[in-house]
Design a protein around this motif. Structure first.
Motif, PDB file in Angstrom:
ATOM      1  N   PRO A  15      65.008 -21.101  -1.253  1.00 52.59           N
ATOM      2  CA  PRO A  15      64.206 -21.793  -2.010  1.00 52.59           C
ATOM      3  C   PRO A  15      64.030 -23.422  -1.571  1.00 52.59           C
ATOM      4  O   PRO A  15      63.089 -24.009  -1.844  1.00 52.59           O
ATOM      5  N   ALA A  16      64.970 -23.737  -0.563  1.00 51.79           N
ATOM      6  CA  ALA A  16      64.996 -25.258  -0.368  1.00 51.79           C
ATOM      7  C   ALA A  16      64.444 -25.545   1.011  1.00 51.79           C
ATOM      8  O   ALA A  16      64.772 -26.806   1.301  1.00 51.79           O
ATOM      9  N   THR A  24      59.197 -22.870  -5.404  1.00 49.80           N
ATOM     10  CA  THR A  24      60.262 -22.897  -6.528  1.00 49.80           C
ATOM     11  C   THR A  24      59.875 -23.773  -7.599  1.00 49.80           C
ATOM     12  O   THR A  24      59.879 -23.704  -8.751  1.00 49.80           O
ATOM     13  N   LEU A  34      65.257 -19.855 -13.330  1.00 50.91           N
ATOM     14  CA  LEU A  34      65.204 -19.557 -11.770  1.00 50.91           C
ATOM     15  C   LEU A  34      66.604 -19.184 -11.271  1.00 50.91           C
ATOM     16  O   LEU A  34      67.579 -19.989 -11.647  1.00 50.91           O
ATOM     17  N   LEU A  36      68.275 -19.360  -7.786  1.00 54.32           N
ATOM     18  CA  LEU A  36      67.982 -20.046  -6.476  1.00 54.32           C
ATOM     19  C   LEU A  36      69.106 -19.494  -5.561  1.00 54.32           C
ATOM     20  O   LEU A  36      70.338 -19.912  -5.700  1.00 54.32           O
ATOM     21  N   ILE A  44      70.153 -26.578  -1.806  1.00 55.49           N
ATOM     22  CA  ILE A  44      69.874 -25.798  -2.964  1.00 55.49           C
ATOM     23  C   ILE A  44      70.019 -26.628  -4.308  1.00 55.49           C
ATOM     24  O   ILE A  44      69.406 -26.866  -5.250  1.00 55.49           O
ATOM     25  N   ALA A  48      67.991 -28.007  -7.215  1.00 62.67           N
ATOM     26  CA  ALA A  48      68.362 -27.620  -8.623  1.00 62.67           C
ATOM     27  C   ALA A  48      68.536 -28.881  -9.567  1.00 62.67           C
ATOM     28  O   ALA A  48      68.042 -28.830 -10.699  1.00 62.67           O
ATOM     29  N   THR A  58      68.046 -23.335 -14.491  1.00 59.64           N
ATOM     30  CA  THR A  58      68.265 -22.817 -13.053  1.00 59.64           C
ATOM     31  C   THR A  58      69.497 -22.400 -12.943  1.00 59.64           C
ATOM     32  O   THR A  58      70.432 -22.849 -13.484  1.00 59.64           O
ATOM     33  N   SER A  60      72.222 -21.757  -9.370  1.00 63.89           N
ATOM     34  CA  SER A  60      72.428 -21.730  -7.968  1.00 63.89           C
ATOM     35  C   SER A  60      73.371 -20.850  -7.588  1.00 63.89           C
ATOM     36  O   SER A  60      74.579 -20.734  -8.028  1.00 63.89           O
TER      37      SER A  60
END
Length: 263
Positions: A15-16, A24, A34, A36, A44, A48, A58, A60
């Protein structure tokens, strides 16, 4: 048009990096919840934190998609946290060797990119599909590339990985359709971003003695629409295929390339 992605639980790998942040953020703007997942947790977590600042919900989690155990752990953690998985967007991937040939690419180089771009997507699909089947609902979007539709000299290993992902996508769509699961493939062409501006454009400038603007325009001539795609274009395609607006679309290749793959 209302995409109805608010509160949907969306797992995004990679995602990053690259197109990941745009994809994202697009889901965050729709109000999705989400997950991630990737290896670079510093990047990430920074993303986030930004999303939480805009009140996006979110989670992670570190996940190496090439490791089946990581993929299974990610699916389990998502189900424990949110109770469901509505959407999987497989963005994580790599470019592999550039400029080599079939006879100069090493077995290790070939296997590494196929493992990341193809096996990694399979591992994630394998992990999330059982819960989707149980709920009779799911959307899977595999982000591939147009070099997996036309091939490209000097990019054999990458092309092989993306051609393979198309086959996985189509077979999975046939298998999962009876369970109300859509599986589709988004194929970005060249995207105007860091790699395009720092590698592709300077190379055209050197070879043809052009300015930066002239080099961009020269590159755009390869496309029917005469313009380079943006990461937002790719993100919008992912939103569409993740929504119920596209409920009757499955197993398709969707090039987002301004008209290159079809020429």
């Amino acid at each position: 048009m209302e995409l109805q992605l608010a509160k949907k639980v969306v797992v995004i790998t990679g995602p990053a990096k690259g197109m990941g942040p745009a994809i994202t953020r697009a889901f965050a703007d729709e109000g999705s919840r989400l997950v991630l997942a990737g290896r670079d947790m510093a990047a990430i977590e920074a993303l986030a934190l930004e999303l939480r600042g805009s009140r996006a919900e979110t989670m992670s989690i570190r996940c190496d998609v090439t490791q089946p155990a990581d993929a299974e752990a990610l699916a389990a953690a998502t189900l424990e946290c949110f109770g469901q998985i509505d959407v999987l967007v497989n963005v994580a991937g790599g470019t592999g060797p550039v400029g080599g040939t079939t006879w100069t690419t090493t077995t290790e180089e070939f296997e590494q990119i196929v493992e990341l771009n193809l096996t990694g997507c399979f591992n994630m699909m394998h992990a999330v599909m059982p819960s989707m089947i149980e709920r009779r609902y799911g959307k899977i979007v595999n982000v591939g590339g147009t070099f997996g539709m036309r091939g490209r000299s000097g990019r054999m290993a990458y092309s092989a990985s993306k051609w393979g992902l198309r086959g996985v996508t189509k077979s999975a769509a046939l298998e999962a359709g009876r369970h109300n699961i859509n599986v589709n493939y988004v194929a970005p062409g060249m995207v105007d971003g860091e790699r395009f501006r720092t590698k592709v454009v300077p190379d055209v400038m050197r070879r043809l003695s052009l300015s930066e603007d002239e080099a961009v325009a020269h590159h755009a001539q390869d496309y029917a629409l005469q313009r380079i795609s943006s990461d937002a274009d790719v993100a919008n395609a992912c939103l569409f295929l993740a929504s119920d607006v596209s409920r009757q679309i499955t197993g398709v290749d969707l090039p987002v390339d301004g008209g290159w793959a079809m020429l």
